[in-house]
Write a protein that holds these residues in place. Structure first.
Motif, PDB file in Angstrom:
ATOM      1  N   ARG A   1      32.121  29.229  46.191  1.00  0.00           N
ATOM      2  CA  ARG A   1      32.807  30.765  44.989  1.00  0.00           C
ATOM      3  C   ARG A   1      33.216  31.559  45.826  1.00  0.00           C
ATOM      4  O   ARG A   1      33.071  32.197  46.594  1.00  0.00           O
ATOM      5  N   LEU A   2      34.238  31.952  44.852  1.00  0.00           N
ATOM      6  CA  LEU A   2      34.537  33.279  44.966  1.00  0.00           C
ATOM      7  C   LEU A   2      34.224  35.092  44.991  1.00  0.00           C
ATOM      8  O   LEU A   2      33.185  35.037  43.592  1.00  0.00           O
TER       9      LEU A   2
ATOM     10  N   VAL B   1      39.133  38.016  46.093  1.00  0.00           N
ATOM     11  CA  VAL B   1      40.781  37.232  46.300  1.00  0.00           C
ATOM     12  C   VAL B   1      41.696  38.985  46.026  1.00  0.00           C
ATOM     13  O   VAL B   1      41.910  39.770  44.783  1.00  0.00           O
TER      14      VAL B   1
ATOM     15  N   MET C   1      45.720  39.492  46.780  1.00  0.00           N
ATOM     16  CA  MET C   1      46.882  38.862  47.388  1.00  0.00           C
ATOM     17  C   MET C   1      47.845  39.933  46.938  1.00  0.00           C
ATOM     18  O   MET C   1      47.878  40.642  46.006  1.00  0.00           O
TER      19      MET C   1
ATOM     20  N   ARG D   1      52.664  31.027  41.398  1.00  0.00           N
ATOM     21  CA  ARG D   1      51.202  30.871  42.227  1.00  0.00           C
ATOM     22  C   ARG D   1      51.354  29.515  42.393  1.00  0.00           C
ATOM     23  O   ARG D   1      49.950  29.093  43.302  1.00  0.00           O
TER      24      ARG D   1
ATOM     25  N   GLN E   1      52.179  29.507  45.118  1.00  0.00           N
ATOM     26  CA  GLN E   1      52.526  29.780  47.162  1.00  0.00           C
ATOM     27  C   GLN E   1      50.374  30.153  46.696  1.00  0.00           C
ATOM     28  O   GLN E   1      50.162  30.287  47.885  1.00  0.00           O
ATOM     29  N   MET E   2      50.211  30.345  45.634  1.00  0.00           N
ATOM     30  CA  MET E   2      48.564  31.264  45.998  1.00  0.00           C
ATOM     31  C   MET E   2      47.906  29.986  45.846  1.00  0.00           C
ATOM     32  O   MET E   2      46.965  30.227  46.514  1.00  0.00           O
ATOM     33  N   SER E   3      48.275  29.171  45.347  1.00  0.00           N
ATOM     34  CA  SER E   3      47.142  27.511  45.577  1.00  0.00           C
ATOM     35  C   SER E   3      47.556  27.595  46.984  1.00  0.00           C
ATOM     36  O   SER E   3      46.091  27.288  47.552  1.00  0.00           O
TER      37      SER E   3
ATOM     38  N   MET F   1      45.339  29.284  49.266  1.00  0.00           N
ATOM     39  CA  MET F   1      43.211  29.730  48.477  1.00  0.00           C
ATOM     40  C   MET F   1      43.223  28.177  49.420  1.00  0.00           C
ATOM     41  O   MET F   1      41.747  28.158  50.000  1.00  0.00           O
ATOM     42  N   ASP F   2      43.523  27.103  49.021  1.00  0.00           N
ATOM     43  CA  ASP F   2      43.448  25.547  50.208  1.00  0.00           C
ATOM     44  C   ASP F   2      42.730  26.477  51.753  1.00  0.00           C
ATOM     45  O   ASP F   2      41.691  26.018  52.149  1.00  0.00           O
TER      46      ASP F   2
ATOM     47  N   LEU G   1      54.928  36.744  41.162  1.00  0.00           N
ATOM     48  CA  LEU G   1      53.740  37.577  41.176  1.00  0.00           C
ATOM     49  C   LEU G   1      53.814  38.457  42.587  1.00  0.00           C
ATOM     50  O   LEU G   1      54.917  38.393  43.300  1.00  0.00           O
TER      51      LEU G   1
ATOM     52  N   VAL H   1      47.576  40.151  42.920  1.00  0.00           N
ATOM     53  CA  VAL H   1      47.049  39.957  42.488  1.00  0.00           C
ATOM     54  C   VAL H   1      45.269  40.516  42.855  1.00  0.00           C
ATOM     55  O   VAL H   1      45.030  39.840  44.801  1.00  0.00           O
TER      56      VAL H   1
ATOM     57  N   MET I   1      41.794  40.487  42.143  1.00  0.00           N
ATOM     58  CA  MET I   1      40.127  39.394  41.297  1.00  0.00           C
ATOM     59  C   MET I   1      39.080  40.203  42.365  1.00  0.00           C
ATOM     60  O   MET I   1      39.216  39.725  43.082  1.00  0.00           O
TER      61      MET I   1
ATOM     62  N   PHE J   1      33.196  34.363  41.539  1.00  0.00           N
ATOM     63  CA  PHE J   1      34.046  32.922  40.037  1.00  0.00           C
ATOM     64  C   PHE J   1      34.392  32.190  40.778  1.00  0.00           C
ATOM     65  O   PHE J   1      34.655  32.069  41.835  1.00  0.00           O
TER      66      PHE J   1
ATOM     67  N   ARG K   1      37.857  28.859  41.057  1.00  0.00           N
ATOM     68  CA  ARG K   1      39.152  28.219  41.386  1.00  0.00           C
ATOM     69  C   ARG K   1      40.177  28.273  40.010  1.00  0.00           C
ATOM     70  O   ARG K   1      40.620  28.802  39.188  1.00  0.00           O
TER      71      ARG K   1
END
Lengths: 236, 236, 236, 236, 236, 236
Positions: free
Chosen positions: E195-196, E199, E201, E210, E212-214, E217-218, F196, F199, F201, F208, F210
């Protein structure tokens, strides 16, 4: 009846001892009753940025109280990490007052800093600082003139200051600490010759009329005249 | 040959004027040559948190120089927003030195703050502050004893301090400013009776031998003996 | 009997690991028993204004303790908004001590800043900082010499420091924290070769004799000799 | 001829918009010409230590200028790390002035803090702050009375303030910025009803006579009378 | 091609040495490549005022960099008189991140302060501080549990953090300093289990999509999984 | 159900009044519901030292809250002597965000400072500051272009920001204060066009997934699109 037994229009005893420190260009120890202030004038090479190249001189002031100049010990401002609001207010007043009595063209592009350090306080320290500060300033200027660095005297009339207030319903001259701490209305009057430089009338938790203000100004004129006489005597 | 013409083991003239301010519980103006320090002792209700309830007393000190106590004007520490490193170092030394000469049980749970304010500086201000500070402290304690608040005297022998250094290759006593600014090696010696409280020998950009150190200590013992005599005279 | 079981003239184990950070021109992690100090030397382009153009070099020092280098966590000085008096005192001592061992002409007009950061404290952090600081300084100077920027070595003898004190009535060498917090008399002795740079003997709430001082100096000479051997080993 | 074309005894247009923020117990946006000040009154649980238990209330004030309320951007005081001398002076004046118009017994032991934040400046911000500050204070007190927390109204007459000065040789009322920056003599007059609370006449680099002072006071009385009318209108 | 020759999804070598200082209740020296952070956990008696009596625990953090942890020496924050904006931001992040992984009821009304001091910096110091900070926290909590002061473990999953960014057009994991100073887009990802927690960025002078953001996150999920394994290994 | 009765994807009412102060080169009063921020753009002659001579422009921001912009009065940061950590964090975010939307070559070597002062706060002040700050910036740039000082428009797409969070288990757009103080997870999303910029969060004491993050980003895109429409309307 005043606590000190003085008349309502009577100053405390004045004493101005000059040249009390060997380093300063001008200095005096002024005693207005039990209020004792050491005033020094320091000639400094730099002028503030905003008058650089203008040919005009500058006079500024700093004020401080020794921690035990007062009835109970105050915290040292350098240890607190800043000058209190009252200190800042007073040193701005001293600087403005003295500048108003200076011909800044005649002074030429140089700065004189007046330090007023209260060794013992018994009311009226800001007024004593202005009155003594002018003496220190005058002595420094006399040195500059003697050395030929300044040709025409930039200081004509003395600048003096005195407090007045309404104590026990009565206008009185030159409040000492017991009077000052009781008076609901008091003020400081800075003059040069018979002209005014600054008037600060203040009513902490009280109010006053124009007529009362006029009475206080009469007293102030009388007091400042006597102070100026003492100043001229001191710098002769 | 010393700039002042003094012998190598000769102190500057000493003058200790007592009770110079009306508010402080004890005070003196100490003059060691042209070094003038106003010392006041303030009896204060609060003790530091770490001795609350211990029954022990506390003595602490603060130190300051008036901006124009020196040859060229220094910035006012309250205006700079902090006390410089030298100031902090000196006031910690004064406090430690005076505490070493106090019977804190006899003093009882009260604090005395010694303020040492340099009116005019010509070298040796920290030593003059300790020597004068003890006089102010003693006067305040005498008041406490007279009032019956303290029964057994918490101050037996005086605490005095003097500087010594190697000037022009020669060990000399009680450096004045022209000597101090030349000396590669100098030190401060704090004593009570014939015992040592603090020794601070320092060689700015230089070094020294144990033998030189021993010579300086001989001078310091002689100087402190004379200072203690003056202290005892002053508080009689 | 010392808490650690050491002889009265016995140092704690010494360890000096060099080149511990990749950025600094010189660095070491010095461990004197459980006192661990990270010392770095930073070559800096600017010299202080008062030596600009003089051709002379400058060495200065800063000191800090990590908040949990001590038994209970101390407040972080950056969060308090100022360095405490003790910190200022120590970093001035480190700077003076190291400068006394530098030939500033040979160093040339450049500044080296020594940072001493205490990772773990167990007494004697200022002495460990001086001893380790010299190692970091030496390593930085070696780099300058290797690069041909400095031709003649500005560092001849090592500068080392050790504390001594009177613990349980007995003069002992290299106080650790349990001893330091008990000792009424202690001192720091900075030396280079067999000459003294700085002696700071202090008696918190106590006093001492010249004879005791002499005994402590004997111990200090022995201790510093051993420390210098370790320094020379480390920078070989 | 005034730059704005106003008569010598003519105020700038007055606008007082009340209840402009949803959080404050009282608030207004006062506009005196192009000088716009947001004034809020905050009811606070704690009173200053020196009146705890006295049953008396307290009113205090803080003052600030948005960085770009002025012709060229000023540095933000929070970023500089302290309030300037002018700010401190002004907020002390606002506090004293408002307190002089409060019956502190009737207010009861509670504190009201008046925040005066200048959104746009065109001269006379301290006077606008006092005048608007009283409106915010009155609105907060009305809430207390409505809630039954205060029974007898502690605010009888409004407290208003206006500046006067000598511009181009002529006494004028309510100086705007172009006039203010030229005037050698100016003053602030704080009144409640037809009585005076504070008079601050100041001559930056100049002097004035009692007669001039009297003329300025005539103008001030006229101006404050009009301001009080606007205040009473606003709080109706 | 990355400057270090790493794969785009490859962490730097991880090393976590525990119990590195004898005073702290928990401690570790975490090394993520050339980024070295000393993390200590200090159990403190006082909790912040706003949770007094709530029965809840508190975890907070402070962060600092040694002056020469970086390529060129930074000014010491304690000497500057305040913590910089970046420092404040980072230590707030560390505190929030660690608190999110704590069961504050299970911890009970006590405070643990995590100090993260960067000994050597090469990018990613805030992430290393969080990852190492959790280890120090865990060790301190283990001590509390062993002593029976805490019964149910308030720390379930590790809290770890890693940075990712777009370097030379390519998403990469765990930026070192050379990459970090080039990357227009980068972010910090704090996780516990899968879980996060946080974040961040950020695109300095740039923007991102979005998608690139994904991708970042991977990478972050992969990196944090490996870091958590190392954390669990360290606290076993 | 949201306290305000809004839909989960519904912004509060937006109002942007431009040119609200006569001194600033650009200004607006932005109202997002009950959150009111006064934004000014000041064109300043000096650029930061690190870009002097580069030909590039600079945009920076400062942020403040009036003491009574909040439900209970906050202490004034200038009186506390420093900006709090939250303030510093926010003004760094505003500056970074606006710079990301500026073509610094086209702007030319000049600095524009955006001041965002919160007159009334009800959640989302940092987002309102960015959104309003861009409007003030745009208006200042339009002036520069009209005067021919800037030829090619350095601002293409608007920069807008909105907060989203999980309230009562549900992802919602544009949190007001009652929601913000309850939400365990919330974030700020800064965008320009459909790309973007930043961000953030954050989960205070929570975590939380993804997927939740993805839902919040959907909301943010919708909200920012509407805000950008309002921005373009305002600067037309």
């Amino acid at each position: 009846m005043r606590p000190s037994g003085r008349q309502t229009d009577e100053l405390r005893p004045i004493s101005i001892e000059t040249n009390v420190t060997k380093h300063a260009e001008g200095s005096c120890l002024i005693k207005i009753g039990d209020t004792h202030v050491l005033c020094t004038a320091s000639l400094e090479p730099r002028v503030p940025p905003f008058i650089k190249g203008s040919g005009l001189g500058w006079v500024t002031a700093e004020y401080g109280m020794l921690p035990r100049s007062t009835g109970s010990r105050m915290r040292r401002e350098s240890a607190m990490g800043k000058q209190g609001g009252r200190t800042v207010e007073i040193q701005r007043l001293i600087g403005r007052s003295l500048r108003a009595g200076v011909d800044r063209v005649a002074l030429g592009e140089r700065q004189i800093t007046i330090d007023c350090d209260v060794l013992q306080a018994d009311g009226g320290t800001r007024c004593a600082s202005i009155t003594g500060g002018w003496v220190a300033l005058k002595l420094a200027v006399q040195k500059l003139m003697k050395a030929g660095d300044v040709v025409s005297d930039p200081l004509i009339d003395p600048v003096a200051a005195v407090s007045c207030g309404i104590y026990a319903g009565q206008p009185v001259l030159d409040l000492d600490y017991p009077e000052d701490s009781e008076a609901g209305v008091d003020g400081n009057f800075v003059m040069t010759g018979n002209r005014l430089i600054e008037v600060q009338m203040s009513a902490e938790g009280s109010t006053f009329t124009r007529e009362q203000m006029s009475q206080l100004m009469d007293l102030a004129e009388k007091g400042n005249t006597e102070l100026m006489k003492a100043q001229l005597e001191a710098v002769k």
